[in-house]
Design an enzyme around this catalytic site. Structure first.
Site, PDB file in Angstrom:
ATOM      1  N   ARG A   1       0.807  -1.232   0.000  1.00 19.00           N
ATOM      2  CA  ARG A   1       0.000   0.000   0.000  1.00 19.00           C
ATOM      3  C   ARG A   1       0.841   1.283   0.000  1.00 19.00           C
ATOM      4  O   ARG A   1       0.362   2.343   0.387  1.00 19.00           O
ATOM      5  CB  ARG A   1      -0.988   0.010   1.169  1.00 19.00           C
TER       6      ARG A   1
ATOM      7  N   LYS B   1       3.736  11.354 -11.217  1.00 19.14           N
ATOM      8  CA  LYS B   1       2.846  10.516 -12.035  1.00 19.14           C
ATOM      9  C   LYS B   1       3.548   9.189 -12.254  1.00 19.14           C
ATOM     10  O   LYS B   1       4.652   9.147 -12.811  1.00 19.14           O
ATOM     11  CB  LYS B   1       2.565  11.180 -13.384  1.00 19.14           C
TER      12      LYS B   1
ATOM     13  N   GLU C   1      10.352  17.266 -25.165  1.00 15.11           N
ATOM     14  CA  GLU C   1       9.698  17.719 -23.929  1.00 15.11           C
ATOM     15  C   GLU C   1      10.225  19.104 -23.521  1.00 15.11           C
ATOM     16  O   GLU C   1       9.481  19.932 -23.005  1.00 15.11           O
ATOM     17  CB  GLU C   1       9.914  16.711 -22.787  1.00 15.11           C
TER      18      GLU C   1
ATOM     19  N   LYS D   1       7.940  22.793 -14.264  1.00 15.07           N
ATOM     20  CA  LYS D   1       7.109  21.635 -13.935  1.00 15.07           C
ATOM     21  C   LYS D   1       6.727  21.647 -12.455  1.00 15.07           C
ATOM     22  O   LYS D   1       5.572  21.378 -12.101  1.00 15.07           O
ATOM     23  CB  LYS D   1       7.835  20.332 -14.285  1.00 15.07           C
TER      24      LYS D   1
ATOM     25  N   GLU E   1      -4.068  17.032 -11.181  1.00 11.58           N
ATOM     26  CA  GLU E   1      -4.671  17.384 -12.469  1.00 11.58           C
ATOM     27  C   GLU E   1      -6.188  17.501 -12.395  1.00 11.58           C
ATOM     28  O   GLU E   1      -6.922  16.889 -13.182  1.00 11.58           O
ATOM     29  CB  GLU E   1      -4.273  16.312 -13.504  1.00 11.58           C
TER      30      GLU E   1
ATOM     31  N   ARG F   1      -2.251  21.173 -14.527  1.00  8.00           N
ATOM     32  CA  ARG F   1      -1.298  20.127 -14.902  1.00  8.00           C
ATOM     33  C   ARG F   1      -1.556  19.572 -16.308  1.00  8.00           C
ATOM     34  O   ARG F   1      -0.637  19.084 -16.965  1.00  8.00           O
ATOM     35  CB  ARG F   1      -1.330  19.006 -13.860  1.00  8.00           C
TER      36      ARG F   1
ATOM     37  N   ASN G   1       0.392  18.085 -20.808  1.00 10.21           N
ATOM     38  CA  ASN G   1       0.038  17.074 -21.812  1.00 10.21           C
ATOM     39  C   ASN G   1       0.005  17.663 -23.219  1.00 10.21           C
ATOM     40  O   ASN G   1      -0.480  17.005 -24.141  1.00 10.21           O
ATOM     41  CB  ASN G   1      -1.330  16.461 -21.489  1.00 10.21           C
TER      42      ASN G   1
ATOM     43  N   HIS H   1       0.412  15.558 -26.186  1.00 11.14           N
ATOM     44  CA  HIS H   1       0.436  14.161 -25.735  1.00 11.14           C
ATOM     45  C   HIS H   1      -0.800  13.357 -26.146  1.00 11.14           C
ATOM     46  O   HIS H   1      -0.725  12.133 -26.222  1.00 11.14           O
ATOM     47  CB  HIS H   1       0.621  14.102 -24.213  1.00 11.14           C
TER      48      HIS H   1
ATOM     49  N   HIS I   1       0.030   9.910 -27.660  1.00  9.45           N
ATOM     50  CA  HIS I   1      -0.413   8.614 -27.127  1.00  9.45           C
ATOM     51  C   HIS I   1      -1.152   7.815 -28.202  1.00  9.45           C
ATOM     52  O   HIS I   1      -0.999   6.595 -28.301  1.00  9.45           O
ATOM     53  CB  HIS I   1      -1.297   8.814 -25.893  1.00  9.45           C
TER      54      HIS I   1
ATOM     55  N   HIS J   1       8.744   7.775 -27.061  1.00 11.08           N
ATOM     56  CA  HIS J   1       7.689   8.657 -26.569  1.00 11.08           C
ATOM     57  C   HIS J   1       7.932  10.112 -27.015  1.00 11.08           C
ATOM     58  O   HIS J   1       7.034  10.783 -27.534  1.00 11.08           O
ATOM     59  CB  HIS J   1       7.593   8.554 -25.039  1.00 11.08           C
TER      60      HIS J   1
HETATM   61  N1  GLY Z   1       4.226  14.290 -17.823  1.00 12.97           N
HETATM   62  C1  GLY Z   1       3.053  15.014 -17.524  1.00 12.97           C
HETATM   63  C2  GLY Z   1       2.822  15.199 -16.061  1.00 12.97           C
HETATM   64  O1  GLY Z   1       3.657  14.860 -15.264  1.00 12.97           O
HETATM   65  O2  GLY Z   1       1.783  15.697 -15.671  1.00 12.97           O
END
Ligand code: GLY
Length: 310
Positions: free
Chosen positions: A119, A141, A183, A223, A233, A240, A244, A247, A251, A264
């Protein structure tokens, strides 16, 4: 500039070390050993072949390291189960600690292993790719992919510290370095016009570029602030989700092409072009931005369109 940057998340705040980060790593490991906390490292096999010395110098023992195949497919259920079993078979308890030594794939996987084992146990990020240094190692994330889609299983689970050592980029293949630049360019587009302008002026960067450490730090600052403002997010707009940028397209490309065909960051590069075009079509950006974005991506040998129809 030399100081660690703090991701100020209250009782989950943590430092990002930029200078003397290998010393900070050794000191952290020594403290954990002093407190008799078991440690393990998840690492990608290619990296272990080339940089086992780094882990040894930091103070890790051979039997604490789990080597996993390099590549996006490692961010999936089977390697996740392998890592959990590694911890369980080593009788790791709730005081145990996981280190991620690798790029975004290993960082996301190790973070999710840490988030879910017993957990939730502590974890640390030692990013070794540019993409992981500027993006995925920061912000908590974590997760894995399913055959149905990318990052469909995961958790928000913040690391206890991030150790960024740009010397590690020396062993990064050029294609991987370029993928990280996608990025970096993303940050210029979404939050820092001056960074975008600077990148245009600097031209192609390499792991040896003098400007690189400050650029990596700038991306982490951007960031960190976004994550502090909207950790999970949930902001109704912006927040946040800004991270993306490109992205959603990326994706879809990775999923349709099959993981591994595009790195990626390469898919993100194409996604940035598509997002810019869409913004122009929606009347939110001047048309000249499409060419600027394409040029900057191409300066770093990044793809700006699909290699072949999907
Ligand atoms: N890579 C996007 C984020 O960390 O929100």
């Amino acid at each position: 500039m030399n100081e660690a940057l703090t991701v100020a998340l209250g009782d989950r705040a943590y430092p990002i070390h930029f200078t003397d980060s290998s010393k900070a790593l050794s000191a952290t490991l020594a403290e954990l050993r002093q407190a008799q906390r078991a440690v393990c490292v998840l690492c990608d096999a290619n990296l272990l072949a080339s940089r086992a010395d780094y882990l040894k110098a930091a103070g890790f023992a051979q039997d604490e390291i789990l080597s996993l195949p390099a590549g996006e497919n490692t961010k999936s259920i089977e390697p996740y189960a392998t890592a959990l079993s590694f911890l369980a078979q080593g009788n790791r308890n709730r005081d145990s600690v996981v280190f991620a030594f690798g790029g975004g794939v290993i960082g996301d996987l190790a973070g999710f292993v840490a988030a879910s084992y017993l957990r939730g146990i502590d974890f640390y990020q030692i990013p070794t790719s540019l993409l992981a240094m500027v993006d995925s190692s920061v912000g908590g994330k974590t997760g894995i992919n399913l055959p149905e889609g990318k990052n469909l299983v995961g958790a928000f689970w913040q690391p206890k510290a991030v150790f960024i050592d740009t010397d590690l980029l020396g062993s990064l293949p050029a294609r991987e370095f370029a993928a990280g630049m996608a990025e970096v360019i993303k940050y210029g587009l979404l939050a820092d016009r001056a960074l975008f302008d600077e990148l245009e002026t600097l031209g192609a960067l390499s792991p040896q570029s003098e400007a690189l450490p400050a650029i990596i730090r700038r991306c982490c600052e951007l960031k960190a602030q976004i994550v502090i403002d909207d950790e999970t997010e949930t902001a109704a707009s912006g927040g946040r989700a800004l991270l993306n940028l490109g992205h959603t397209f990326a994706h879809a490309i990775e999923n349709a092409a099959g993981y591994g065909d595009y790195l990626h960051g390469e898919a993100v590069a194409i996604g940035l072009v598509l997002a810019t075009r869409l913004s122009v079509e929606l009347g939110q950006l001047e048309a000249s931005w499409v060419e600027r974005v394409i040029q900057l991506l191409e300066t770093h040998a990044l793809p700006v369109r699909l290699k072949s129809p999907l």
